[in-house]
Write a protein that holds these residues in place. Structure first.
Motif, mmCIF file in Angstrom:
data_model
loop_
_atom_site.group_PDB
_atom_site.id
_atom_site.type_symbol
_atom_site.label_atom_id
_atom_site.label_comp_id
_atom_site.label_asym_id
_atom_site.label_seq_id
_atom_site.Cartn_x
_atom_site.Cartn_y
_atom_site.Cartn_z
ATOM 1 N N GLN A 12 0.835 -1.209 0.000
ATOM 2 C CA GLN A 12 0.000 0.000 0.000
ATOM 3 C C GLN A 12 0.869 1.258 0.000
ATOM 4 O OE1 GLN A 12 -1.866 1.812 3.596
ATOM 5 N NE2 GLN A 12 -3.791 1.027 2.719
ATOM 6 N N ALA A 13 0.564 2.150 -0.939
ATOM 7 C CA ALA A 13 1.212 3.457 -0.990
ATOM 8 C C ALA A 13 0.166 4.530 -0.699
ATOM 9 C CB ALA A 13 1.857 3.676 -2.350
ATOM 10 N N VAL A 14 0.620 5.764 -0.547
ATOM 11 C CA VAL A 14 -0.272 6.834 -0.109
ATOM 12 C C VAL A 14 -1.432 7.033 -1.080
ATOM 13 C CG1 VAL A 14 -0.403 9.288 0.488
ATOM 14 C CG2 VAL A 14 1.625 7.968 1.103
ATOM 15 N N SER A 23 -3.312 12.472 -7.425
ATOM 16 C CA SER A 23 -2.620 13.672 -7.891
ATOM 17 C C SER A 23 -1.215 13.799 -7.305
ATOM 18 C CB SER A 23 -3.428 14.920 -7.524
ATOM 19 O OG SER A 23 -3.560 15.039 -6.108
ATOM 20 N N MET A 24 -0.852 12.905 -6.392
ATOM 21 C CA MET A 24 0.485 12.927 -5.791
ATOM 22 C C MET A 24 1.494 12.291 -6.740
ATOM 23 S SD MET A 24 -0.433 11.791 -1.889
ATOM 24 C CE MET A 24 1.244 12.093 -1.333
ATOM 25 N N HIS A 25 2.640 12.908 -6.880
ATOM 26 C CA HIS A 25 3.654 12.393 -7.797
ATOM 27 C C HIS A 25 4.481 11.293 -7.137
ATOM 28 C CE1 HIS A 25 7.712 12.844 -9.936
ATOM 29 N NE2 HIS A 25 6.903 12.216 -10.761
ATOM 30 N N ASP A 26 4.489 10.120 -7.753
ATOM 31 C CA ASP A 26 5.330 8.988 -7.348
ATOM 32 C C ASP A 26 5.349 8.792 -5.827
ATOM 33 O OD1 ASP A 26 7.032 6.840 -7.536
ATOM 34 O OD2 ASP A 26 8.794 8.001 -8.148
ATOM 35 N N PRO A 27 4.209 8.504 -5.223
ATOM 36 C CA PRO A 27 4.133 8.419 -3.753
ATOM 37 C C PRO A 27 4.873 7.210 -3.174
ATOM 38 C CG PRO A 27 2.091 7.678 -4.743
ATOM 39 C CD PRO A 27 2.910 8.240 -5.869
ATOM 40 N N SER A 28 5.230 7.352 -1.925
ATOM 41 C CA SER A 28 5.915 6.286 -1.189
ATOM 42 C C SER A 28 4.904 5.392 -0.475
ATOM 43 C CB SER A 28 6.878 6.900 -0.169
ATOM 44 O OG SER A 28 7.929 7.579 -0.803
ATOM 45 N N PRO A 92 -0.337 11.453 -12.055
ATOM 46 C CA PRO A 92 0.875 11.779 -11.295
ATOM 47 C C PRO A 92 1.362 10.641 -10.409
ATOM 48 C CG PRO A 92 -0.605 13.654 -11.311
ATOM 49 C CD PRO A 92 -1.357 12.522 -11.956
ATOM 50 N N CYS A 93 0.433 9.904 -9.799
ATOM 51 C CA CYS A 93 0.834 8.814 -8.909
ATOM 52 C C CYS A 93 1.522 7.673 -9.651
ATOM 53 C CB CYS A 93 -0.365 8.280 -8.134
ATOM 54 S SG CYS A 93 -1.668 7.540 -9.159
ATOM 55 N N ASP A 94 1.293 7.574 -10.965
ATOM 56 C CA ASP A 94 1.879 6.500 -11.770
ATOM 57 C C ASP A 94 3.018 6.991 -12.653
ATOM 58 O OD1 ASP A 94 0.109 4.657 -10.703
ATOM 59 O OD2 ASP A 94 -1.393 4.994 -12.267
ATOM 60 N N THR A 95 3.435 8.228 -12.451
ATOM 61 C CA THR A 95 4.535 8.819 -13.213
ATOM 62 C C THR A 95 5.781 8.841 -12.343
ATOM 63 O OG1 THR A 95 2.998 10.207 -14.471
ATOM 64 C CG2 THR A 95 5.316 10.855 -14.482
ATOM 65 N N GLY A 96 6.872 8.314 -12.880
ATOM 66 C CA GLY A 96 8.075 8.140 -12.082
ATOM 67 C C GLY A 96 8.854 9.416 -11.817
#
Length: 268
Positions: A12-14, A23-28, A92-96
């Protein structure tokens, strides 16, 4: 003999908490995701047999691999980040993260980034979120895996891509954009007598793990499930419709241009 590949969806990521976080970029990973990795590390039964670790270069997949497969890493096995394994959409969440920042972030970790090009996060050309491009890079990844000398390989990647990568669409709309749970793993082998597609099938032992996959799907059932899932994903923004008639033809699975002599361009 081609390897057995154990595919794993990241923890699970954010962005998995709510679609608003897409909308979060490359979340942890979340703290719960980190705990899921510890659980996977404890439950995964093949640690002693694994000879290679491969993952998508997004943060959540790298983090999942490092946390879940510490026994392999302690034996000196490095993690190869393969850009073909990135998620399907251009959200954005799927963009590295750009390569320079990625190299700096994981400079002290056993992660090989030599296969990641500068444009890997562009979501254009080879990396477009369109079915034809996604199928092509998944086929390239399968061919690369099939050509490896290792006998058992772990691949940590994303829920949507896993359906394209395995060409297995069982339960593909069960969750948001996938039929795979976080840290779920399934084992696949390569089909003999393949025509260059490097097709795979889930092992019988893997199908008998908890789930609803005891009976392999027919080709017609897989095609129908794929069509249902991809239409839904287009509507949700996880991939984009084909841009021209030629792509539409290829999308229907004509694939006449695919040849058994086709070679992968992945370089390690």
């Amino acid at each position: 003999m081609p390897p057995t590949v154990h595919f794993v969806r990241h923890a699970q990521a954010v962005h998995n908490l709510t679609t608003a976080n897409h909308s979060m970029h490359d979340p942890s990973l979340t703290s719960h995701g980190e705990n899921q990795c510890r659980g996977l590390c404890s439950d995964f039964p093949y640690h002693d047999s694994i000879e290679l670790l491969v993952c998508s270069p997004l943060r959540r997949t790298i983090q999942t691999t490092l946390l879940s497969f510490e026994p392999e890493i302690s034996r000196g096995i490095q993690v190869i980040a393969l850009p073909e394994l990135q998620e399907t959409s251009d959200l954005p969440c799927d963009t590295g993260t750009n390569l320079a920042a990625l190299q700096e972030e994981f400079k002290d970790k056993p992660v090989q980034l030599s296969s990641v090009p500068e444009d890997w996060d562009s979501k254009t050309g080879k990396w477009e979120p369109q079915q034809v491009a996604i199928e092509a890079r998944c086929r390239e990844a399968r061919q690369w895996l099939k050509g490896r000398d290792e006998k058992e390989i772990v691949v940590v990647t994303h829920g949507g891509l896993l359906h394209y990568l395995t060409e297995d669409w069982t339960g593909s709309v069960k969750f948001e954009g996938t039929g795979w749970e976080n840290t779920e793993f399934r084992s696949y082998t390569f089909v003999s007598g393949d025509d260059g597609n490097a097709s795979m099938e889930e092992t019988e032992h893997s199908r008998h793990r908890p789930g609803d996959r005891l009976k392999p799907l027919t080709k017609e059932e897989r095609t129908q499930l794929k069509e249902t899932a991809t239409k839904k994903w287009e509507a949700q923004g996880y991939e984009k419709a084909s841009k021209d008639p030629l792509q539409a033809i290829l999308r229907k699975g004509e694939g006449a241009a695919r040849k058994s002599t086709q070679k992968t361009h992945i370089q390690i």
